[in-house]
Design an enzyme around this catalytic site. Structure first.
Site, short mmCIF file in Angstrom:
data_model
loop_
_atom_site.label_atom_id
_atom_site.label_comp_id
_atom_site.label_asym_id
_atom_site.label_seq_id
_atom_site.Cartn_x
_atom_site.Cartn_y
_atom_site.Cartn_z
N THR A 161 43.00 40.22 33.81
CA THR A 161 44.35 40.04 34.34
C THR A 161 45.18 39.09 33.48
O THR A 161 46.40 39.20 33.44
CB THR A 161 44.27 39.56 35.81
OG1 THR A 161 43.26 40.31 36.47
CG2 THR A 161 45.57 39.75 36.53
N LYS A 212 42.25 34.41 40.33
CA LYS A 212 42.57 34.88 38.95
C LYS A 212 44.03 35.31 38.85
O LYS A 212 44.64 35.24 37.78
CB LYS A 212 41.61 35.98 38.51
CG LYS A 212 41.62 37.25 39.34
CD LYS A 212 42.65 38.28 38.92
CE LYS A 212 42.76 39.43 39.87
NZ LYS A 212 43.81 40.41 39.53
O1 13P Z 1 43.57 43.12 40.37
C1 13P Z 1 43.93 43.73 39.40
C2 13P Z 1 43.07 43.96 38.24
O2 13P Z 1 41.73 43.69 38.53
C3 13P Z 1 45.33 44.20 39.33
O3 13P Z 1 46.09 43.14 38.88
P1 13P Z 1 47.62 43.01 39.30
O4 13P Z 1 47.68 42.93 40.79
O5 13P Z 1 48.07 41.78 38.61
O6 13P Z 1 48.32 44.23 38.77
#
Ligand code: 13P
Ligand code: NAI
Length: 320
Positions: free
Chosen positions: A242, A185
């Site tokens: 995300t 993701k």
């Molecule tokens: O895994 C995450 C949300 O579930 C955090 O996302 P990021 O690492 O892109 O900040």
């Protein structure tokens, strides 16, 4: 079960804060200065400024103290997991190790559970993943996560132990599916950020999320994950979060690419290495992963956003 969190970045600190509602927690930092600063000021000024650490969190740089707990949560970046485990492998032997990182190791193509199995073969591995921003967890906002453990009995015990007032844990035995959802993701979030940053609009983002999800499912099938796992919190749930929130570092990294703005290189952006790992594996297996390959090229600077759009829209038409 007593709990320690290894890694005192944003996620490790947030998990420690939430788990402290259940009982004492040890939070380990590899940096002695940071550990003593956090222990005294009761704050992680770098990663979670303004959030107070509960009194029953002990912050330490002494690994011997941290490994006394029964359950160790590993909250370090994916590409650093192997080094961290190798360094302390003897002390971690026999422990329950719950990986909290999201990614595919670039050098091996493995996910966190497989890396734990290789480096500490007699540890009991599990994975905590799903849609959750550290900031939300630390502020006590409600969050649902997936606890993945191949050993069903241990998975049930961990689900009970790590559920807190604001963290609701669901359980699966499909560690492969859970770790792939969380890893892949991030790649799609970079692509979505780039599309929005470049002014391509919400329709383009919806297309990237949907076709990106199709790639995630294809890749997960290659790794023999259970299809249902990708439909859950660790896959679809985290993909939606995300790809749609500026709280995500992967999404913000993509935004900067799309806007041709610089990005702070000290920020953890797991999707960059994972895009590369994923597209290398896909190419060697003959798997069609155009969005992942495009994100890998965009992230490394090999593609501009214009190149990326041409690469994706110029492909032969096909059935959905
Ligand atoms: O895994 C995450 C949300 O579930 C955090 O996302 P990021 O690492 O892109 O900040
Ligand atoms: N921040 C978030 O909202 C969320 C993060 N995660 C995942 O958690 C993992 C960690 O991310 P963050 O805590 O956000 O990153 P971060 O950059 O805030 O913190 C990373 C921490 O790991 C430590 N570290 C790095 N290399 C190490 C090593 N070799 N040995 C020991 N410690 C080491 C760093 O010192 C730092 O304290 C990532 O895989 C991320 O995808 C998952 C869900 C939410």
């Amino acid at each position: 079960m007593s709990v320690s969190v290894l890694g005192s970045g944003a996620f490790g600190t947030a998990l420690a804060i939430s788990l402290a509602g259940n009982g004492p927690v040890t939070l380990w930092s590899r940096n002695p200065d940071q550990a003593s600063q956090m222990q005294q000021s009761r704050e992680n000024v770098d990663r979670l400024p303004g959030v107070t650490l509960p009194a029953n969190i002990t912050v330490t740089a002494e690994i011997e103290q941290a490994v006394r707990s029964d359950v160790l949560l590993l909250a370090v970046p994916m590409q650093k997991l192997r080094d961290a485990l190798n360094l302390h492998a003897a002390r971690l032997s026999g422990k329950v190790l719950v990986a909290c990182c999201k990614g595919i190791e670039l050098s091996t193509g493995l996910g966190p559970v497989a890396v734990i199995r290789q480096t500490v073969p007699d540890a009991q591995p599990a994975l905590l993943t799903g849609p959750s921003f550290a900031d939300d967890i630390a502020r006590g906002l409600p969050t649902a996560l997936t606890l993945a453990c191949a050993d069903v009995e241990l998975g049930e015990a961990l689900q009970q132990e790590l559920t807190t007032a604001n963290l609701r844990l669901y359980r699966t035995a499909d560690t492969v599916g859970a770790e792939l959802g969380g890893a892949l993701k991030n790649v799609m979030a970079i692509g979505c950020g780039a599309a929005i940053g470049a002014g391509l609009g919400d329709s383009a983002r919806a297309a990237l999320i949907t076709r990106g999800f199709a790639e995630m499912q294809r890749f997960a099938a290659l790794r023999r994950a259970q299809p249902d796992t990708l439909m859950g919190l660790s896959g679809l749930g985290d993909l939606v979060l995300t790809c749609s929130s500026e709280l995500s570092r992967n999404y913000r990294f993509g935004l900067c690419l799309g806007q041709k703005k610089p990005f702070d290189s000290t920020t953890t952006v797991e999707g960059v290495a994972t895009a590369l790992a994923m597209s290398e594996i896909a190419a060697s297996e003959g798997l069609d992963m155009p969005i992942s390959a495009t994100v890998a090229k965009l992230s490394s600077g090999a593609y501009s956003v214009t190149d990326a759009i041409q690469a994706l829209l110029g492909r032969p038409l096909k059935e959905e």
